[in-house]
Design a protein around this motif. Structure first.
Motif: not given
Length: 454
Positions: A157-183
């Motif tokens: 989905p369009p993400n004009p601000r480049g919003l995302c996050a990555l967990s830094v713990n060595y045991s996981n690498s979860y990536l979070a990002y917007p899944n909707s441009f309107t919600a």
């Protein structure tokens, strides 16, 4: 010499097409903005700022003194600069080439590699296992050991601000990002195993800020309205906490950051107030004669008879502590850190200053400013640089490889195997580390690349 790569636009082509960086990244920043970016490393032990003449890296080991440990002048107008923990690996993106990511070993003064993409880079996140590059409608996941491209998440989905996050713990690498441009939906992706985990319905309006705690077990989010901040458990996405930042006006949340132990969460915005929330589960308590306890019980009882929207507001927790800024309207990034064994709130503002406030973990309340550091230098001054030789860097020779239209192009030494074959070319030539094995810092930080004999 870097050769042109099919399917990837050069800076001149970007300008001719009318897709300029300034128009695509227009954020209405005030004219007195002195910095282009500011970023704390993953454990809040250093701060890197980008400016018109490159970037500067500062140590956060002292409250009274800002020690500039490196000044990078390889690229002008740096708007993305990220350091990997306390290592010498630095990721830099310049406004002059906004589609290209450069990775440097700043202590050796060498460029490890660079990648070019089909559009402007909006954000870069990294931990000890993965490096994430965020474009407006795509995410690229690299293995940080050898910088091999592992996965391309296209047509997001369009993400004009480049919003995302990555967990830094060595045991996981979860990536979070917007899944909707309107919600306000958040996609949770497992970057380690390359699989989708879940989708979190976090807010009614689009998401404006997201952040993991240090262990990757909690995710905080705020919407474009900026009035409510929620915390979810990871990986199941269950809501754990809900905090109210304010009710009178909508604000733009610029950063969310957990403390190292995950017990506190700070939120900064374009207003003059920074809020610090305490994450403590609600449990039945003994009778207390205090007025606040009495009022709390009264509101809790009354909320069962009120409309759901009013009831939700009455159940939301308020800030444990606050910081009052002298200015507002300037984009900033905040963090909670222990410096010289004392908890502090750090706020790096694009006005060119780092503000340090003392935080009382027992009483909370108003935090008091203890130090203000200037992060920019006038034309007739030079920053104090310690223990680092910032002379003319010598860069690793590179050649280009071809890449599909929807993939980043990689520049490395001859022999790099894109398909991950048995033989891989070294990302840094042998003579660059002839004195001994590559070690990014004195603590033998996890290296960003694998060096194998071909």
């Amino acid at each position: 010499m870097i050769q042109s790569i099919p399917g990837v636009r050069t800076g001149e082509e970007v300008q001719k097409s009318g897709s300029s960086f300034d128009r695509e990244r227009l954020d209405g920043s005030p004219k007195f903005q002195r910095l282009l970016c500011a970023s704390f490393n993953q454990d809040i032990t250093s701060l890197v700022v980008g400016c018109k003449d490159g970037y500067r890296l500062y140590s956060l080991s002292s409250v009274d003194r800002m020690n500039c440990i490196h000044q990078g002048v390889e690229s002008p107008d740096v708007y993305i600069a990220e350091r990997l923990f306390s290592s010498s690996l630095m990721v830099v993106v310049s406004k002059s080439t906004p589609f290209r990511m450069n990775i440097y070993h700043f202590k050796k003064g060498t460029e490890i590699c660079n990648y070019s993409y089909s559009s402007n880079i909006l954000a870069v996140k990294l931990n000890r296992q993965r490096l994430i590059v965020c474009l407006e409608e795509a995410l690229y996941i690299h293995n940080i050991k050898d910088m091999k491209l592992l996965k391309s998440l296209l047509n997001t989905p369009p993400n004009p601000r480049g919003l995302c996050a990555l967990s830094v713990n060595y045991s996981n690498s979860y990536l979070a990002y917007p899944n909707s441009f309107t919600a306000g939906e958040i996609a949770l992706y497992d970057a380690l195993n390359q699989m989708m985990v879940t989708t979190i319905s976090a807010h009614a309006s689009p998401v404006a800020a997201i952040s993991f705690n240090a262990s990757g077990t909690n995710l905080a989010s705020a919407s474009e309205k900026g009035t409510v901040i929620r915390v979810f458990s990871i990986p199941d996405g269950v809501k754990l906490f809900e905090f109210r930042r304010g009710m009178k006006r909508y604000v733009s949340i610029s950063s969310l950051s957990f403390s190292a132990n995950g017990e506190f969460l700070c939120a900064s915005s374009n207003t003059e107030t920074v809020h610090i929330f305490k994450l403590e589960p609600h449990s039945p308590s003994k009778e207390s004669p205090t007025w606040s306890a009495y009022m709390g019980k009264m509101f809790s009882a009354a909320s069962t008879y009120l409309p759901s929207q009013v009831s939700d507001i009455m159940r939301q927790d308020r800030a444990f502590a606050t910081v009052r800024l002298s200015v507002s309207g300037m984009k900033n990034v905040s963090a909670l850190a222990i410096i010289q064994k004392v908890p502090h709130l750090l706020l790096a503002s694009l006005d060119g200053h780092l503000y340090i406030y003392k935080l009382d973990l027992q009483e909370g309340g108003d935090c008091h400013l203890v130090k203000k550091h200037r992060l920019f230098e006038s034309d007739d001054e030079n920053p104090v640089v310690s223990d680092i030789d910032v002379g003319s860097p010598s860069y690793a020779a590179t050649v280009a490889t071809t890449a599909p239209q929807d993939s980043p192009s990689f520049s490395s030494l001859t022999g790099y195997s894109e398909d991950g074959g048995a033989k891989k070319g070294e990302l840094i030539p042998e003579h660059e580390f002839a004195d001994g094995p590559v070690c990014l810092d004195d603590e033998q930080e996890f290296p960003p690349v694998n060096f194998q004999n071909t």
